[in-house]
Design a protein around this motif. Structure first.
Motif, PDB file in Angstrom:
ATOM      1  N   THR A 137      -3.600   7.894   4.836  1.00  0.00           N
ATOM      2  CA  THR A 137      -2.469   6.966   4.838  1.00  0.00           C
ATOM      3  C   THR A 137      -1.668   7.090   6.137  1.00  0.00           C
ATOM      4  OG1 THR A 137      -2.250   6.892   2.438  1.00  0.00           O
ATOM      5  CG2 THR A 137      -0.251   6.474   3.709  1.00  0.00           C
ATOM      6  N   ALA A 197       8.054   1.501   3.667  1.00  0.00           N
ATOM      7  CA  ALA A 197       7.591   0.364   2.860  1.00  0.00           C
ATOM      8  C   ALA A 197       8.690  -0.686   2.746  1.00  0.00           C
ATOM      9  CB  ALA A 197       7.156   0.842   1.476  1.00  0.00           C
ATOM     10  N   HIS A 237       9.173   4.065  12.842  1.00  0.00           N
ATOM     11  CA  HIS A 237       7.911   4.251  12.107  1.00  0.00           C
ATOM     12  C   HIS A 237       6.884   4.958  12.991  1.00  0.00           C
ATOM     13  CE1 HIS A 237       8.828   0.364   9.555  1.00  0.00           C
ATOM     14  NE2 HIS A 237       9.724   1.316   9.397  1.00  0.00           N
ATOM     15  N   ASN A 251      -5.443   3.696   0.231  1.00  0.00           N
ATOM     16  CA  ASN A 251      -4.635   4.794   0.775  1.00  0.00           C
ATOM     17  C   ASN A 251      -5.438   6.055   1.081  1.00  0.00           C
ATOM     18  OD1 ASN A 251      -2.215   3.444   0.831  1.00  0.00           O
ATOM     19  ND2 ASN A 251      -1.613   4.089  -1.236  1.00  0.00           N
ATOM     20  N   GLN A 255      -1.264   4.329   9.148  1.00  0.00           N
ATOM     21  CA  GLN A 255       0.081   3.951   9.571  1.00  0.00           C
ATOM     22  C   GLN A 255       0.231   4.091  11.083  1.00  0.00           C
ATOM     23  OE1 GLN A 255       2.260   2.815   7.289  1.00  0.00           O
ATOM     24  NE2 GLN A 255       3.604   2.250   8.976  1.00  0.00           N
ATOM     25  N   TRP A 268       2.405   5.005  -3.074  1.00  0.00           N
ATOM     26  CA  TRP A 268       2.678   6.447  -2.989  1.00  0.00           C
ATOM     27  C   TRP A 268       3.951   6.842  -3.722  1.00  0.00           C
ATOM     28  CZ3 TRP A 268      -0.233  10.443  -1.704  1.00  0.00           C
ATOM     29  CH2 TRP A 268      -1.323  10.255  -0.859  1.00  0.00           C
ATOM     30  N   LEU A 298       8.146   7.540   3.053  1.00  0.00           N
ATOM     31  CA  LEU A 298       7.154   6.467   2.911  1.00  0.00           C
ATOM     32  C   LEU A 298       7.773   5.253   2.228  1.00  0.00           C
ATOM     33  CD1 LEU A 298       3.917   8.421   1.866  1.00  0.00           C
ATOM     34  CD2 LEU A 298       4.280   7.160   3.984  1.00  0.00           C
ATOM     35  N   SER A 323       5.104   8.497  12.304  1.00  0.00           N
ATOM     36  CA  SER A 323       3.669   8.633  12.029  1.00  0.00           C
ATOM     37  C   SER A 323       2.984   9.419  13.139  1.00  0.00           C
ATOM     38  CB  SER A 323       3.018   7.257  11.833  1.00  0.00           C
ATOM     39  OG  SER A 323       3.132   6.448  12.985  1.00  0.00           O
ATOM     40  N   ARG A 335       0.843  -1.207   0.000  1.00  0.00           N
ATOM     41  CA  ARG A 335       0.000   0.000   0.000  1.00  0.00           C
ATOM     42  C   ARG A 335       0.883   1.265   0.000  1.00  0.00           C
ATOM     43  NH1 ARG A 335      -4.392  -0.910  -2.138  1.00  0.00           N
ATOM     44  NH2 ARG A 335      -6.176  -1.723  -1.005  1.00  0.00           N
ATOM     45  N   LEU A 336       1.886   1.274   0.879  1.00  0.00           N
ATOM     46  CA  LEU A 336       2.752   2.465   0.961  1.00  0.00           C
ATOM     47  C   LEU A 336       3.519   2.660  -0.342  1.00  0.00           C
ATOM     48  CD1 LEU A 336       4.197   2.202   4.571  1.00  0.00           C
ATOM     49  CD2 LEU A 336       2.396   3.708   3.751  1.00  0.00           C
ATOM     50  N   SER A 337       3.880   1.549  -0.990  1.00  0.00           N
ATOM     51  CA  SER A 337       4.625   1.652  -2.247  1.00  0.00           C
ATOM     52  C   SER A 337       3.803   2.360  -3.323  1.00  0.00           C
ATOM     53  CB  SER A 337       5.008   0.261  -2.758  1.00  0.00           C
ATOM     54  OG  SER A 337       5.734  -0.435  -1.775  1.00  0.00           O
TER      55      SER A 337
END
Lengths: 249, 94
Positions: free
Chosen positions: A94, A42, A134, A88, A98, A25, A38, A138, A21-23
């Motif tokens: 997002t 990821a 992380h 996302n 996270q 972005w 991000l 976040s 999911r993060l990828s």
């Protein structure tokens, strides 16, 4: 299915799906600095996936490695939390997803670092330092965007309200969890709730965001019952190995 | 309120470096986020053990046009370099 195998899938599938999911972005984040950050998160999560799914294949003993488990299973065989397969949305969405995940992931890894199964403890100890960062990141962004402009605050509150019913699954145990807890391999999920509540309440207060009142939550991801979003994600993620089985660098 | 985040200059001290070296700049809403962004942008490949961030606006720079008056006079002052001493052989390389 052996509880240890299930644990490895539950951990590795959640890190894999969130990493994917993060990828999404990559190249699209609002600023260059966030784009790189991000992608870093990821990559950390996908690195952890390699360890968890690698151990899952080892425990299963049927010759499947991490890649086979990641790229050649269908949605019903995935054991990730429903929270991480949520789309996302906007950047605030997002970041909120996270944060809710990180606030659970860190105490989970800290508990797993003391697992009676040494291979689980080793992975958890390695992942813990990454995840501590992380969460720091976040949480910092939730605070700044929540306690930011009227626009950013409204978006963060909307994200929190939308994601809230997807968070409770993290603490709902089942028979697998009971077996893992009895063997002191993994904690009873409910035990992680106070740490999560503490982190979430402190950060939301500083972010001037209101904790949603509802206690209803969706569940099923950890048992292989997923939302329609996972299939679409897998179709993209698994395309190459499905179209060209066994393709390698 | 400004729409863009302010610019920060980033200095990183490497594992074997004695001092912080300027590595580049980035945008961040405040100093704490600038440190985090610097960690992600400039130390992804294990480059550093310590990071400084400084608001770019806090730096007073010499103007390129002043290069002549500032630096040229030093060109003809060879006696400012310690090249006129006889160094005894015992001292070895200096």
């Amino acid at each position: 299915m052996a509880p240890l195998f299930e644990l490895c899938l539950r951990m590795g599938d959640s890190t894999l799906i969130l990493g994917q999911r993060l990828s999404e972005w990559c190249g699209h984040a609002p600023v260059l600095e966030e784009d790189i950050a991000l992608a870093n998160v990821a990559l950390d999560l996908i690195g952890q996936t390699q360890m968890w799914l690698g151990l899952a294949g080892e425990v299963e003993g049927q010759g499947r490695d991490a890649d086979a488990l990641a790229f050649r299973r269908d949605a019903g065989a995935f054991r990730n939390l429903l929270l991480v397969e949520r789309p996302n949305g906007d950047f605030g969405h997002t970041i909120m997803r996270q944060f809710l995940f990180d606030a659970w992931h860190l105490p989970m890894l800290r508990a797993l670092a003391g697992s009676s199964e040494p291979r689980v403890a080793a992975i958890a100890q390695k992942a813990e330092r990454e995840v501590a960062y992380h969460l720091e990141r976040s949480a910092g962004l939730v605070i700044r965007l929540g306690d930011g402009t009227g626009e950013s605050r409204a978006r963060m509150q909307a994200a929190l309200d939308a994601l809230w019913p997807w968070a409770g699954e993290m603490f709902a145990g089942d028979g697998v969890d009971a077996a893992l807890a009895a063997g002191e391999i993994a904690p009873d999920p409910a035990r992680l709730r106070p740490a999560w509540d503490g982190t979430v309440d402190a950060v939301l207060a500083e972010a001037t965001l209101a904790r949603p009142a509802g206690s209803f939550f969706h569940r099923g991801g950890r048992a292989g019952r997923h939302t329609e979003h996972l299939g679409h994600l897998l179709a993209e993620m698994q395309f190459l190995q499905r179209a060209y089985p066994g393709a390698a660098w | 309120m400004a729409k863009d985040w302010p610019l920060w200059e980033v200095f990183v001290r490497g594992a074997h470096g004695a001092g912080h070296r300027h590595v580049g700049s980035l945008h961040a809403p405040d100093a704490e986020m600038a440190l985090k962004n610097a960690r992600d942008v400039y130390t992804r490949r294990n480059e550093g053990v310590s990071i400084w961030v400084v608001p770019s606006a806090a730096i007073t720079a010499s103007a390129p046009g002043d290069k002549g008056p500032l630096f040229d006079p030093a060109n003809s002052k060879v006696y400012r370099h310690p090249t006129f001493y006889d160094i005894p052989d015992d001292v070895g390389h200096m």
